[in-house]
Design a protein around this motif. Structure first.
Motif, short mmCIF file in Angstrom:
data_model
loop_
_atom_site.label_atom_id
_atom_site.label_comp_id
_atom_site.label_asym_id
_atom_site.label_seq_id
_atom_site.Cartn_x
_atom_site.Cartn_y
_atom_site.Cartn_z
N ARG A 250 7.24 -4.82 -10.33
CA ARG A 250 6.34 -5.17 -9.30
C ARG A 250 6.72 -5.83 -8.17
NH1 ARG A 250 1.26 -7.83 -13.41
NH2 ARG A 250 0.74 -5.78 -13.89
N ALA A 251 7.81 -6.35 -8.23
CA ALA A 251 8.55 -6.94 -7.20
C ALA A 251 9.14 -5.95 -6.26
CB ALA A 251 9.44 -7.92 -7.39
N VAL A 252 9.93 -4.85 -6.90
CA VAL A 252 10.41 -3.76 -6.25
C VAL A 252 9.48 -2.75 -5.58
CG1 VAL A 252 12.20 -1.91 -6.39
CG2 VAL A 252 12.58 -4.20 -7.41
N ALA A 253 8.43 -2.55 -6.40
CA ALA A 253 7.28 -1.61 -5.94
C ALA A 253 6.60 -2.11 -4.76
CB ALA A 253 6.22 -1.51 -7.24
N ALA A 254 6.37 -3.55 -4.64
CA ALA A 254 5.70 -4.00 -3.68
C ALA A 254 6.64 -3.83 -2.35
CB ALA A 254 5.32 -5.62 -3.70
N LEU A 255 7.87 -4.33 -2.51
CA LEU A 255 8.86 -4.03 -1.53
C LEU A 255 8.88 -2.87 -0.79
CD1 LEU A 255 11.10 -5.83 0.07
CD2 LEU A 255 12.74 -5.20 -1.88
N ALA A 256 8.92 -1.68 -1.72
CA ALA A 256 9.18 -0.39 -1.16
C ALA A 256 7.92 -0.03 -0.64
CB ALA A 256 9.32 0.66 -2.47
N ALA A 257 6.84 -0.46 -0.87
CA ALA A 257 5.42 -0.21 -0.36
C ALA A 257 5.25 -1.14 1.13
CB ALA A 257 4.26 -0.25 -1.12
N ASP A 258 6.05 -1.73 1.30
CA ASP A 258 5.78 -2.63 2.52
C ASP A 258 6.19 -2.07 3.78
OD1 ASP A 258 5.43 -4.67 4.31
OD2 ASP A 258 6.85 -6.09 3.22
N ASP A 270 14.35 -12.71 -4.87
CA ASP A 270 13.98 -12.50 -6.42
C ASP A 270 12.42 -12.53 -6.65
OD1 ASP A 270 12.74 -15.65 -7.19
OD2 ASP A 270 14.15 -15.83 -5.36
N SER A 271 12.24 -12.20 -8.02
CA SER A 271 10.94 -11.82 -8.40
C SER A 271 9.89 -12.92 -7.89
CB SER A 271 10.85 -11.39 -9.74
OG SER A 271 11.38 -12.18 -10.71
N GLY A 272 10.00 -14.17 -8.32
CA GLY A 272 9.21 -15.19 -7.88
C GLY A 272 8.83 -15.26 -6.50
N GLN A 273 9.85 -15.15 -5.71
CA GLN A 273 9.61 -15.18 -4.14
C GLN A 273 8.96 -14.19 -3.82
OE1 GLN A 273 13.50 -14.78 -2.25
NE2 GLN A 273 12.73 -15.07 -0.26
N LEU A 274 9.13 -13.17 -4.12
CA LEU A 274 8.44 -11.89 -3.54
C LEU A 274 6.93 -11.69 -4.47
CD1 LEU A 274 11.26 -9.13 -3.98
CD2 LEU A 274 10.05 -10.06 -1.88
N ALA A 275 6.74 -12.42 -5.31
CA ALA A 275 5.48 -12.54 -6.00
C ALA A 275 4.54 -13.68 -5.02
CB ALA A 275 5.60 -13.22 -7.53
N ARG A 276 5.05 -14.66 -4.67
CA ARG A 276 4.65 -15.34 -3.69
C ARG A 276 4.25 -14.60 -2.47
NH1 ARG A 276 8.41 -18.81 -5.86
NH2 ARG A 276 9.48 -18.53 -3.70
N GLU A 277 5.26 -13.96 -2.03
CA GLU A 277 4.90 -13.25 -0.72
C GLU A 277 3.61 -12.07 -0.78
OE1 GLU A 277 5.47 -11.85 3.20
OE2 GLU A 277 6.26 -13.73 2.27
N TYR A 278 3.99 -11.26 -1.91
CA TYR A 278 3.06 -10.02 -1.98
C TYR A 278 1.75 -10.16 -3.00
CZ TYR A 278 6.47 -7.64 0.36
OH TYR A 278 7.63 -7.21 1.14
N GLY A 279 1.48 -11.55 -3.61
CA GLY A 279 0.45 -11.85 -4.45
C GLY A 279 0.38 -11.41 -5.57
N PHE A 280 1.30 -10.69 -6.27
CA PHE A 280 1.35 -9.98 -7.63
C PHE A 280 1.67 -11.10 -8.62
CE2 PHE A 280 5.43 -8.97 -6.14
CZ PHE A 280 6.33 -9.76 -7.25
N THR A 281 1.15 -10.40 -9.94
CA THR A 281 1.67 -11.61 -10.80
C THR A 281 2.58 -10.83 -11.91
OG1 THR A 281 -0.13 -11.09 -12.31
CG2 THR A 281 -0.49 -12.98 -10.52
N ASP A 282 2.94 -11.82 -13.09
CA ASP A 282 3.61 -11.29 -14.38
C ASP A 282 2.55 -10.32 -14.97
OD1 ASP A 282 5.50 -10.28 -15.96
OD2 ASP A 282 6.08 -12.35 -16.51
N ALA A 283 2.72 -9.72 -16.12
CA ALA A 283 1.87 -8.82 -17.03
C ALA A 283 0.67 -9.95 -17.48
CB ALA A 283 2.62 -8.39 -17.95
N ASP A 284 1.15 -11.22 -17.69
CA ASP A 284 0.22 -12.13 -18.39
C ASP A 284 -0.64 -12.95 -17.36
OD1 ASP A 284 1.91 -13.81 -17.30
OD2 ASP A 284 2.58 -14.87 -19.27
#
Length: 309
Positions: A250-258, A270-284
């Protein structure tokens, strides 16, 4: 199909090293965003690589990409063989005429690291150490050399160097042994250098690291599955901060779509940093920050995992 639900529709992606783990998840999430994704690796339904895992193949990855909503194309490729990589890029050019995103995720050196962690350079079999550098560094260079002329043909291309660790973490500590340290720091520097070289074509290069990744091999090492992975925390409590491969996908997909991703050019992410930036979560539904946790625990042993999920 809309740009809102399929922001990468019409885009062509190469995920080099997509047989399993982070590479597979990245390919699938890019496919879910609508991309055509060429996936490569050495393990096919007819042949097993030195990693020794027959249960994950590039054909299966391509099928998962297609099932997710994209178009997956499996191309068996050894990224240490320049002729094979050039043939791969020529095929992409012939079939699609463009390349928008290159994800350099080739590694496959886990079988070399278990017995070498904590050893001095001269205590490690030289062939094993050099193999780590071939798998983690040379493969990335061979792939970039062949693919970047196609990627830069159109402005705005993205290169993602996948590695283990960030500048903030790796820069201040020694990663296990010299060969591994070099193999995992080199992609960070590659992204920094490629950011300079891609600037005149409007391209962006970054390095991206998952946190503590629950790859198929990691789960097997703990004797658990993705469904019961928390059982592994009985052996190692800090494993509670781990993340599924979906997270970095999800991190790379969000980055590619930005459309404004150039702001990250040359950065170590890193994935945690990009999650905070783009608002996605892990599968759970959680939002792990493994690198933040590990950095915090070095100064405060009482750091709670719960504060970093």
């Amino acid at each position: 199909m809309t740009t809102e639900t399929k922001p990468l529709a019409g885009r062509v992606v190469l995920v080099a090293g997509a047989t399993r783990g982070a590479g597979r998840a990245i390919a699938v999430r890019l496919g879910a965003a609508g991309a055509t994704v060429y996936v490569t690796g050495r393990t096919t339904r007819d042949r097993i690589s030195e990693v020794g895992r027959a249960t994950e193949t590039i054909e299966e990855t391509a099928e998962l990409v297609t099932a997710a909503g994209g178009e997956g194309v499996a191309v068996p490729t050894d990224h240490l063989e320049p002729d094979q990589v050039r043939a791969l890029v020529e095929r992409i050019d012939r079939e699609r005429g463009r390349l928008d995103v290159l994800v350099n995720d080739v590694w496959g050196g886990e079988h070399l690291i278990g017995s070498s962690f904590g050893k001095k350079t001269w205590e490690i079999a030289l062939a094993d150490g050099l193999r780590m550098l071939e798998l983690g560094v040379k493969t990335h260079l061979v792939t970039s050399h062949a693919a970047l002329p196609l990627l830069t043909r159109h402005p705005g291309g993205l290169v993602v160097e996948v590695t283990d660790g960030t500048t903030a973490y790796n820069g201040g500590r020694y990663r296990e042994n010299l060969f591994y340290d070099l193999a995992k720091n080199a992609p960070i520097r590659m992204a920094f250098g490629l950011a300079e070289e891609l600037a005149d074509s409007g391209g962006t290069a970054v390095s991206v690291s998952p946190g503590w990744l629950r790859s198929e091999q990691m789960l097997a090492a703990f004797g658990v599955t993705e469904e019961n992975w928390r059982d592994a925390t009985k052996q190692l409590p800090d494993f509670a901060v781990s993340e599924s491969p979906v997270y970095v996908g999800r991190a790379v997909a969000a980055l590619a779509a930005d459309p404004d991703r150039a702001r990250w050019n040359g950065r170590s992410l890193d994935s945690g940093q990009l999650a905070r930036e783009y608002g996605f979560t892990d599968a759970d539904g959680s939002r792990p920050d493994a690198w933040g946790f590990m950095l915090a625990k070095e100064t405060d042993p009482d750091t709670r995992v719960e504060d970093y999920r």
